[in-house]
Design a protein around this motif. Sequence first.
Motif, PDB file in Angstrom:
ATOM      1  N   CYS A   1      12.670  -5.284  17.843  1.00  0.00           N
ATOM      2  CA  CYS A   1      13.417  -4.155  18.413  1.00  0.00           C
ATOM      3  C   CYS A   1      13.528  -2.994  17.424  1.00  0.00           C
ATOM      4  O   CYS A   1      13.329  -1.827  17.773  1.00  0.00           O
ATOM      5  CB  CYS A   1      14.805  -4.619  18.853  1.00  0.00           C
ATOM      6  SG  CYS A   1      14.800  -5.755  20.262  1.00  0.00           S
ATOM      7  N   VAL A   2      13.854  -3.326  16.184  1.00  0.00           N
ATOM      8  CA  VAL A   2      13.963  -2.283  15.158  1.00  0.00           C
ATOM      9  C   VAL A   2      12.601  -1.661  14.874  1.00  0.00           C
ATOM     10  O   VAL A   2      12.478  -0.445  14.708  1.00  0.00           O
ATOM     11  CB  VAL A   2      14.573  -2.866  13.866  1.00  0.00           C
ATOM     12  CG1 VAL A   2      14.487  -1.858  12.718  1.00  0.00           C
ATOM     13  CG2 VAL A   2      16.017  -3.270  14.088  1.00  0.00           C
ATOM     14  N   GLY A   3      11.566  -2.501  14.844  1.00  0.00           N
ATOM     15  CA  GLY A   3      10.220  -2.014  14.558  1.00  0.00           C
ATOM     16  C   GLY A   3       9.710  -1.047  15.603  1.00  0.00           C
ATOM     17  O   GLY A   3       9.056  -0.040  15.267  1.00  0.00           O
ATOM     18  N   VAL A   4       9.986  -1.304  16.879  1.00  0.00           N
ATOM     19  CA  VAL A   4       9.527  -0.407  17.949  1.00  0.00           C
ATOM     20  C   VAL A   4      10.129   0.986  17.769  1.00  0.00           C
ATOM     21  O   VAL A   4       9.417   2.002  17.823  1.00  0.00           O
ATOM     22  CB  VAL A   4       9.905  -0.977  19.335  1.00  0.00           C
ATOM     23  CG1 VAL A   4       9.700   0.077  20.420  1.00  0.00           C
ATOM     24  CG2 VAL A   4       9.064  -2.210  19.644  1.00  0.00           C
ATOM     25  N   VAL A   5      11.437   1.038  17.528  1.00  0.00           N
ATOM     26  CA  VAL A   5      12.105   2.330  17.343  1.00  0.00           C
ATOM     27  C   VAL A   5      11.616   3.023  16.066  1.00  0.00           C
ATOM     28  O   VAL A   5      11.341   4.225  16.065  1.00  0.00           O
ATOM     29  CB  VAL A   5      13.634   2.142  17.290  1.00  0.00           C
ATOM     30  CG1 VAL A   5      14.324   3.452  16.926  1.00  0.00           C
ATOM     31  CG2 VAL A   5      14.140   1.635  18.627  1.00  0.00           C
ATOM     32  N   SER A   6      11.470   2.261  14.988  1.00  0.00           N
ATOM     33  CA  SER A   6      11.045   2.843  13.714  1.00  0.00           C
ATOM     34  C   SER A   6       9.635   3.416  13.799  1.00  0.00           C
ATOM     35  O   SER A   6       9.360   4.505  13.274  1.00  0.00           O
ATOM     36  CB  SER A   6      11.116   1.786  12.606  1.00  0.00           C
ATOM     37  OG  SER A   6      12.437   1.366  12.389  1.00  0.00           O
TER      38      SER A   6
ATOM     39  N   ILE B   1       7.272  10.579   3.683  1.00  0.00           N
ATOM     40  CA  ILE B   1       8.640  10.438   4.176  1.00  0.00           C
ATOM     41  C   ILE B   1       8.716   9.725   5.525  1.00  0.00           C
ATOM     42  O   ILE B   1       9.487   8.769   5.681  1.00  0.00           O
ATOM     43  CB  ILE B   1       9.340  11.811   4.234  1.00  0.00           C
ATOM     44  CG1 ILE B   1       9.598  12.327   2.821  1.00  0.00           C
ATOM     45  CG2 ILE B   1      10.658  11.716   5.003  1.00  0.00           C
ATOM     46  CD1 ILE B   1      10.193  13.715   2.769  1.00  0.00           C
ATOM     47  N   PRO B   2       7.931  10.117   6.551  1.00  0.00           N
ATOM     48  CA  PRO B   2       8.027   9.409   7.827  1.00  0.00           C
ATOM     49  C   PRO B   2       7.610   7.946   7.730  1.00  0.00           C
ATOM     50  O   PRO B   2       8.225   7.078   8.370  1.00  0.00           O
ATOM     51  CB  PRO B   2       7.059  10.194   8.737  1.00  0.00           C
ATOM     52  CG  PRO B   2       6.937  11.534   8.111  1.00  0.00           C
ATOM     53  CD  PRO B   2       7.037  11.283   6.640  1.00  0.00           C
ATOM     54  N   VAL B   3       6.584   7.652   6.932  1.00  0.00           N
ATOM     55  CA  VAL B   3       6.104   6.274   6.808  1.00  0.00           C
ATOM     56  C   VAL B   3       7.142   5.403   6.122  1.00  0.00           C
ATOM     57  O   VAL B   3       7.474   4.295   6.578  1.00  0.00           O
ATOM     58  CB  VAL B   3       4.772   6.237   6.025  1.00  0.00           C
ATOM     59  CG1 VAL B   3       4.311   4.798   5.835  1.00  0.00           C
ATOM     60  CG2 VAL B   3       3.706   7.049   6.759  1.00  0.00           C
TER      61      VAL B   3
ATOM     62  N   VAL C   1       5.873   8.051  14.235  1.00  0.00           N
ATOM     63  CA  VAL C   1       4.841   8.814  14.951  1.00  0.00           C
ATOM     64  C   VAL C   1       5.355  10.204  15.282  1.00  0.00           C
ATOM     65  O   VAL C   1       4.658  11.215  15.084  1.00  0.00           O
ATOM     66  CB  VAL C   1       4.413   8.072  16.232  1.00  0.00           C
ATOM     67  CG1 VAL C   1       3.522   8.952  17.090  1.00  0.00           C
ATOM     68  CG2 VAL C   1       3.703   6.774  15.889  1.00  0.00           C
ATOM     69  N   ASN C   2       6.586  10.269  15.786  1.00  0.00           N
ATOM     70  CA  ASN C   2       7.173  11.554  16.151  1.00  0.00           C
ATOM     71  C   ASN C   2       7.285  12.484  14.940  1.00  0.00           C
ATOM     72  O   ASN C   2       6.957  13.678  15.019  1.00  0.00           O
ATOM     73  CB  ASN C   2       8.558  11.324  16.757  1.00  0.00           C
ATOM     74  CG  ASN C   2       9.161  12.580  17.335  1.00  0.00           C
ATOM     75  OD1 ASN C   2       8.541  13.276  18.130  1.00  0.00           O
ATOM     76  ND2 ASN C   2      10.388  12.884  16.931  1.00  0.00           N
ATOM     77  N   SER C   3       7.714  11.932  13.816  1.00  0.00           N
ATOM     78  CA  SER C   3       7.872  12.732  12.595  1.00  0.00           C
ATOM     79  C   SER C   3       6.528  13.204  12.048  1.00  0.00           C
ATOM     80  O   SER C   3       6.388  14.345  11.606  1.00  0.00           O
ATOM     81  CB  SER C   3       8.615  11.932  11.526  1.00  0.00           C
ATOM     82  OG  SER C   3       9.919  11.613  11.945  1.00  0.00           O
ATOM     83  N   LEU C   4       5.532  12.314  12.061  1.00  0.00           N
ATOM     84  CA  LEU C   4       4.212  12.694  11.555  1.00  0.00           C
ATOM     85  C   LEU C   4       3.586  13.799  12.404  1.00  0.00           C
ATOM     86  O   LEU C   4       2.962  14.734  11.876  1.00  0.00           O
ATOM     87  CB  LEU C   4       3.288  11.471  11.527  1.00  0.00           C
ATOM     88  CG  LEU C   4       3.528  10.457  10.398  1.00  0.00           C
ATOM     89  CD1 LEU C   4       2.654   9.227  10.585  1.00  0.00           C
ATOM     90  CD2 LEU C   4       3.267  11.090   9.038  1.00  0.00           C
ATOM     91  N   VAL C   5       3.754  13.693  13.719  1.00  0.00           N
ATOM     92  CA  VAL C   5       3.201  14.728  14.613  1.00  0.00           C
ATOM     93  C   VAL C   5       3.859  16.066  14.317  1.00  0.00           C
ATOM     94  O   VAL C   5       3.183  17.102  14.213  1.00  0.00           O
ATOM     95  CB  VAL C   5       3.407  14.329  16.091  1.00  0.00           C
ATOM     96  CG1 VAL C   5       3.069  15.509  17.008  1.00  0.00           C
ATOM     97  CG2 VAL C   5       2.528  13.136  16.446  1.00  0.00           C
ATOM     98  N   MET C   6       5.184  16.075  14.136  1.00  0.00           N
ATOM     99  CA  MET C   6       5.881  17.324  13.833  1.00  0.00           C
ATOM    100  C   MET C   6       5.537  17.840  12.439  1.00  0.00           C
ATOM    101  O   MET C   6       5.472  19.050  12.215  1.00  0.00           O
ATOM    102  CB  MET C   6       7.395  17.116  13.966  1.00  0.00           C
ATOM    103  CG  MET C   6       7.862  16.936  15.397  1.00  0.00           C
ATOM    104  SD  MET C   6       9.665  17.047  15.604  1.00  0.00           S
ATOM    105  CE  MET C   6      10.191  15.599  14.684  1.00  0.00           C
TER     106      MET C   6
ATOM    107  N   LEU D   1       0.827  -1.208   0.000  1.00  0.00           N
ATOM    108  CA  LEU D   1       0.000   0.000   0.000  1.00  0.00           C
ATOM    109  C   LEU D   1       0.864   1.262   0.000  1.00  0.00           C
ATOM    110  O   LEU D   1       0.506   2.269  -0.611  1.00  0.00           O
ATOM    111  CB  LEU D   1      -0.923   0.006   1.219  1.00  0.00           C
ATOM    112  CG  LEU D   1      -2.039  -1.048   1.220  1.00  0.00           C
ATOM    113  CD1 LEU D   1      -2.809  -1.005   2.542  1.00  0.00           C
ATOM    114  CD2 LEU D   1      -2.990  -0.852   0.046  1.00  0.00           C
ATOM    115  N   THR D   2       2.014   1.180   0.660  1.00  0.00           N
ATOM    116  CA  THR D   2       2.895   2.344   0.737  1.00  0.00           C
ATOM    117  C   THR D   2       3.569   2.635  -0.594  1.00  0.00           C
ATOM    118  O   THR D   2       3.589   3.779  -1.058  1.00  0.00           O
ATOM    119  CB  THR D   2       3.965   2.130   1.825  1.00  0.00           C
ATOM    120  OG1 THR D   2       3.325   1.927   3.085  1.00  0.00           O
ATOM    121  CG2 THR D   2       4.884   3.338   1.924  1.00  0.00           C
ATOM    122  N   ILE D   3       4.133   1.598  -1.224  1.00  0.00           N
ATOM    123  CA  ILE D   3       4.789   1.813  -2.516  1.00  0.00           C
ATOM    124  C   ILE D   3       3.769   1.833  -3.651  1.00  0.00           C
ATOM    125  O   ILE D   3       4.138   2.004  -4.811  1.00  0.00           O
ATOM    126  CB  ILE D   3       5.849   0.738  -2.807  1.00  0.00           C
ATOM    127  CG1 ILE D   3       5.196  -0.642  -3.002  1.00  0.00           C
ATOM    128  CG2 ILE D   3       6.887   0.695  -1.701  1.00  0.00           C
ATOM    129  CD1 ILE D   3       6.147  -1.718  -3.486  1.00  0.00           C
TER     130      ILE D   3
END
Length: 444
Positions: free
Chosen positions: A375-380, A338-340, A385-390, A77-79
């Motif tokens: 582990c990578v997924g949690v950080v990503s 970009i954030p997604v 979320v942080n980028s989309l909010v900003m 869906l993203t690409i």
Amino acid sequence: MFTFFSMFFGAGNLIFPPFVGAQAGASTPLATVGFIVSAVGLPILGVIAVSMAGGFEQLAKRVSKRFSIVLGTIIILTIGPFFAIPRTATTSFETAIIPFAGDTPRWVLQLAYSLVFFTFSFLVAQHPEGLSKTIGRFMGPILIVLIAVLFVSAVVMKHPALPAPSGNYAHGLISRGFLDGYQTMDLLAALYFGIVISANLRIMGVTDESRNRQETAKAGLGAGILLVVIYASLAFVGAVSSSLAPIDAGRDTGAAVLTNLTTSAFGPLGTLFLGLIFVIACFNVCTGLISTCGSYFQNQFPVVAGHRITYRAWSIIFTVFSFVVSNAGLAVIIKVSIPVLSALYPISIVLVALSLLHRVFSSKFPRMYFWTVLCVGVVSICECVNSLVMTFGGMLPWLNAALKTLPFASAQLSWLLPAALGLIIGIADSLIRRQSHTDTVAEV
């Protein structure tokens, strides 16, 4: 090979290499090396990894079956209809049509252009097994010829000395080029374009699964070599362009860099020439993406709410949805995408890396797939979320501060430490489970 190249090479692939060259200037070769490693190396490794695993689903199932379905659907869906497919129409419209718009209302032209663009893309995508005839044998070679004309023009035309590196390329040329290579997002596409290539190979008589995988990998390698040549050529074009007309790295894009060069080389015909390149490149990728999305959803979700959904029906849904989104405008699409996309890339990278090491390492500790991706997924996801909010004017101070404490956060590689942690936990979990199974067998 040409089919693979044409499906990869879209508007982003045309814009980013010259923008790298324009900023790197006289140091373009170093920056180009970094760009090629991530923009070509990672996608081709993705093709090889998927071929070795027997398909993306088989690769992702090493984490879990549910994860395979969820990640696969999100990537497609993203690409596809959410971002990449609409962007092909919008980018080509702004490059090829807007300069000649005159007084005609922009929204009217965009509506008409996107309608024609998506109609033809849909029609070609109805025969995915024949894409090698329509794209590989015809459209791909034309695109390569047009890019070659651009490169030759940059070589023969007189220009001042190439400028010193500027903007983001004032320091750390190779690392900056590597990070900017992410923007092509071809690694995500590589995980699924193999579906269409495999279909073409079967039509050509390569029906044996093992040989089909080998030929798919060879096609990916061939496309990779071609992409290296094209990217290096476009980066040089960008460097020459910046010597003719300096750019503002904070405001201009690769499209402006190419426009400056074509205008200098061809005069009034330069804009028309550039627009033709963009239309062909974007049409190729749009058609390939509609075909890939339709094939995936037909195989993964053949029945929805008790109704059978065919490939044609899925491709209609994606084409119509993309048509609507494309009319929202390029700025909005890029702003949200970009954030997604940046959240999905690290997860894809670790999956590919583990797959390439599967026979000699990863298979001995199978729980590494689950823990590393977790582990990578949690950080990503937190960074997304942080980028989309900003992006939409908000702020999560606590989350932003926490993410900045991670090593390599300033280099946009904050997922490296979580990946290493996941590997360690995965190895330990695998050993514990293996010992537990051995003890159970011994008791029996």
